[in-house]
Write a protein that holds these residues in place. Sequence first.
Motif, PDB file in Angstrom:
ATOM      1  N   UNK A   1       0.849  -1.200   0.000  1.00 33.07           N
ATOM      2  CA  UNK A   1       0.000   0.000   0.000  1.00 33.07           C
ATOM      3  C   UNK A   1       0.883   1.247   0.000  1.00 33.07           C
ATOM      4  N   UNK A   2       0.658   2.124  -0.984  1.00 30.36           N
ATOM      5  CA  UNK A   2       1.438   3.337  -1.114  1.00 30.36           C
ATOM      6  C   UNK A   2       0.801   4.409  -0.251  1.00 30.36           C
ATOM      7  N   UNK A   3       1.530   4.925   0.745  1.00 30.92           N
ATOM      8  CA  UNK A   3       0.973   5.903   1.650  1.00 30.92           C
ATOM      9  C   UNK A   3       1.200   7.320   1.189  1.00 30.92           C
ATOM     10  N   UNK A   4       2.180   7.530   0.315  1.00 27.90           N
ATOM     11  CA  UNK A   4       2.544   8.866  -0.131  1.00 27.90           C
ATOM     12  C   UNK A   4       2.313   8.986  -1.634  1.00 27.90           C
ATOM     13  N   UNK A   5       1.434   9.886  -2.021  1.00 28.15           N
ATOM     14  CA  UNK A   5       1.128  10.119  -3.420  1.00 28.15           C
ATOM     15  C   UNK A   5       1.769  11.423  -3.874  1.00 28.15           C
ATOM     16  N   UNK A   6       2.497  11.358  -4.959  1.00 28.46           N
ATOM     17  CA  UNK A   6       3.118  12.557  -5.509  1.00 28.46           C
ATOM     18  C   UNK A   6       2.388  12.985  -6.777  1.00 28.46           C
ATOM     19  N   UNK A   7       2.341  14.302  -6.976  1.00 27.62           N
ATOM     20  CA  UNK A   7       1.761  14.829  -8.200  1.00 27.62           C
ATOM     21  C   UNK A   7       2.529  16.071  -8.625  1.00 27.62           C
ATOM     22  N   UNK A   8       2.681  16.317  -9.925  1.00 33.37           N
ATOM     23  CA  UNK A   8       2.262  15.386 -10.965  1.00 33.37           C
ATOM     24  C   UNK A   8       3.230  14.203 -11.058  1.00 33.37           C
ATOM     25  N   UNK A   9       2.825  13.200 -11.839  1.00 25.92           N
ATOM     26  CA  UNK A   9       3.694  12.053 -12.029  1.00 25.92           C
ATOM     27  C   UNK A   9       4.819  12.396 -12.998  1.00 25.92           C
ATOM     28  N   UNK A  10       4.487  13.191 -14.023  1.00 25.44           N
ATOM     29  CA  UNK A  10       5.466  13.628 -15.015  1.00 25.44           C
ATOM     30  C   UNK A  10       5.342  15.130 -15.199  1.00 25.44           C
ATOM     31  N   UNK A  11       6.461  15.773 -15.458  1.00 23.15           N
ATOM     32  CA  UNK A  11       6.468  17.210 -15.677  1.00 23.15           C
ATOM     33  C   UNK A  11       7.552  17.527 -16.697  1.00 23.15           C
ATOM     34  N   UNK A  12       7.149  18.192 -17.788  1.00 21.92           N
ATOM     35  CA  UNK A  12       8.097  18.548 -18.840  1.00 21.92           C
ATOM     36  C   UNK A  12       7.978  20.041 -19.074  1.00 21.92           C
ATOM     37  N   UNK A  13       9.050  20.778 -18.805  1.00 20.71           N
ATOM     38  CA  UNK A  13       8.981  22.232 -18.878  1.00 20.71           C
ATOM     39  C   UNK A  13      10.203  22.798 -19.578  1.00 20.71           C
ATOM     40  N   UNK A  14      10.134  24.092 -19.908  1.00 16.66           N
ATOM     41  CA  UNK A  14      11.248  24.790 -20.528  1.00 16.66           C
ATOM     42  C   UNK A  14      12.122  25.422 -19.435  1.00 16.66           C
ATOM     43  N   UNK A  15      13.368  25.548 -19.755  1.00 16.74           N
ATOM     44  CA  UNK A  15      14.313  26.216 -18.854  1.00 16.74           C
ATOM     45  C   UNK A  15      13.781  27.601 -18.481  1.00 16.74           C
ATOM     46  N   UNK A  16      13.884  27.942 -17.199  1.00 17.86           N
ATOM     47  CA  UNK A  16      13.432  29.249 -16.726  1.00 17.86           C
ATOM     48  C   UNK A  16      12.049  29.243 -16.094  1.00 17.86           C
ATOM     49  N   UNK A  17      11.276  28.198 -16.346  1.00 20.48           N
ATOM     50  CA  UNK A  17       9.934  28.120 -15.754  1.00 20.48           C
ATOM     51  C   UNK A  17      10.010  27.716 -14.291  1.00 20.48           C
ATOM     52  N   UNK A  18       8.935  28.007 -13.580  1.00 18.54           N
ATOM     53  CA  UNK A  18       8.801  27.588 -12.189  1.00 18.54           C
ATOM     54  C   UNK A  18       7.894  26.363 -12.118  1.00 18.54           C
ATOM     55  N   UNK A  19       8.058  25.560 -11.064  1.00 18.37           N
ATOM     56  CA  UNK A  19       7.218  24.376 -10.921  1.00 18.37           C
ATOM     57  C   UNK A  19       7.068  24.016  -9.448  1.00 18.37           C
ATOM     58  N   UNK A  20       6.004  23.269  -9.163  1.00 18.52           N
ATOM     59  CA  UNK A  20       5.777  22.771  -7.810  1.00 18.52           C
ATOM     60  C   UNK A  20       5.394  21.300  -7.873  1.00 18.52           C
ATOM     61  N   UNK A  21       6.008  20.513  -7.026  1.00 17.94           N
ATOM     62  CA  UNK A  21       5.711  19.091  -6.890  1.00 17.94           C
ATOM     63  C   UNK A  21       5.090  18.876  -5.516  1.00 17.94           C
ATOM     64  N   UNK A  22       4.041  18.052  -5.477  1.00 21.73           N
ATOM     65  CA  UNK A  22       3.313  17.834  -4.232  1.00 21.73           C
ATOM     66  C   UNK A  22       3.461  16.395  -3.758  1.00 21.73           C
ATOM     67  N   UNK A  23       3.455  16.247  -2.444  1.00 18.35           N
ATOM     68  CA  UNK A  23       3.580  14.940  -1.804  1.00 18.35           C
ATOM     69  C   UNK A  23       2.499  14.884  -0.729  1.00 18.35           C
ATOM     70  N   UNK A  24       1.512  14.009  -0.904  1.00 23.61           N
ATOM     71  CA  UNK A  24       0.350  14.010  -0.017  1.00 23.61           C
ATOM     72  C   UNK A  24       0.101  12.652   0.613  1.00 23.61           C
ATOM     73  N   UNK A  25      -0.403  12.695   1.839  1.00 21.35           N
ATOM     74  CA  UNK A  25      -0.703  11.467   2.559  1.00 21.35           C
ATOM     75  C   UNK A  25      -1.831  11.720   3.559  1.00 21.35           C
ATOM     76  N   UNK A  26      -2.489  10.671   3.962  1.00 20.48           N
ATOM     77  CA  UNK A  26      -3.480  10.764   5.031  1.00 20.48           C
ATOM     78  C   UNK A  26      -2.848  10.434   6.386  1.00 20.48           C
ATOM     79  N   UNK A  27      -1.562  10.074   6.345  1.00 21.63           N
ATOM     80  CA  UNK A  27      -0.855   9.704   7.571  1.00 21.63           C
ATOM     81  C   UNK A  27       0.020  10.851   8.047  1.00 21.63           C
ATOM     82  N   UNK A  28       0.270  10.877   9.324  1.00 19.37           N
ATOM     83  CA  UNK A  28       1.164  11.870   9.915  1.00 19.37           C
ATOM     84  C   UNK A  28       2.567  11.283   9.986  1.00 19.37           C
TER      85      UNK A  28
END
Lengths: 112, 110
Positions: B1-28
């Motif tokens: 069982x995977x407790x930690x879900x990350x999003x997005x799964x894939x990210x393709x961007x151009x140099x200079x752009x900003x991005x955010x990756x998320x890591x979510x769980x129902x557990x502490x």
Amino acid sequence: SQTIHQWPATLVQPVGSPLSLECTVEGTSNPNLYWYRQAAGRGLQLLFYSVGIGQISSEVPQNLSASRPQDRQFILSSKKLLLSDSGFYLCAWSGLRTGELFFGEGSRLTVL
Amino acid sequence: TQLLEQSPQFLSIQEGENLTVYCNSSSVFSSLQWYRQEPGEGPVLLVTVVTGGEVKKLKRLTFQFGDARKDSSLHITAAQPGDTGLYLCAGAKDTDKLIFGTGTRLQVFP
């Protein structure tokens, strides 16, 4: 400084053959040791971890086993490989309780 | 069982752009770590966050631990091709093991 090495780096084995992947840590004593498996481009699944010689905890039921014959040696084994055992296997050590992990170079296993 | 879900799964961007990756769980988690992995190599630790609401900066990378210690984010400013890789979050409970997230593969094009 601490180092961790695992071998072999690449392995191609037929179904039903045995497996032995070795991992050794240098420069530290009584480390926690871990075996992870990684599917292509995805997260890591914890297979086994050990807090001391002869102490092995298994996380998932599977075709694999682990042993820790010496303080800084961790071995992943199988008596008969399955196709589903293919993957990228990573050994890691940690010197602190739930501290950061230091990974080996990885071993890519292909079962044909 | 995977407790930690990350999003997005894939990210393709151009140099200079900003991005955010998320890591979510129902557990502490007692702490949360972020790793980056290059192809054919083991993951390398980027940062550890331990306090709810904590923010850590590593050059152009900003890491935040959620107030409830159930989630985390990684923000990269002005991404560069050298940032390309697989980003993994990993949560620690009060045991001797880390639970890894599903991973986010980032590709930054020049």
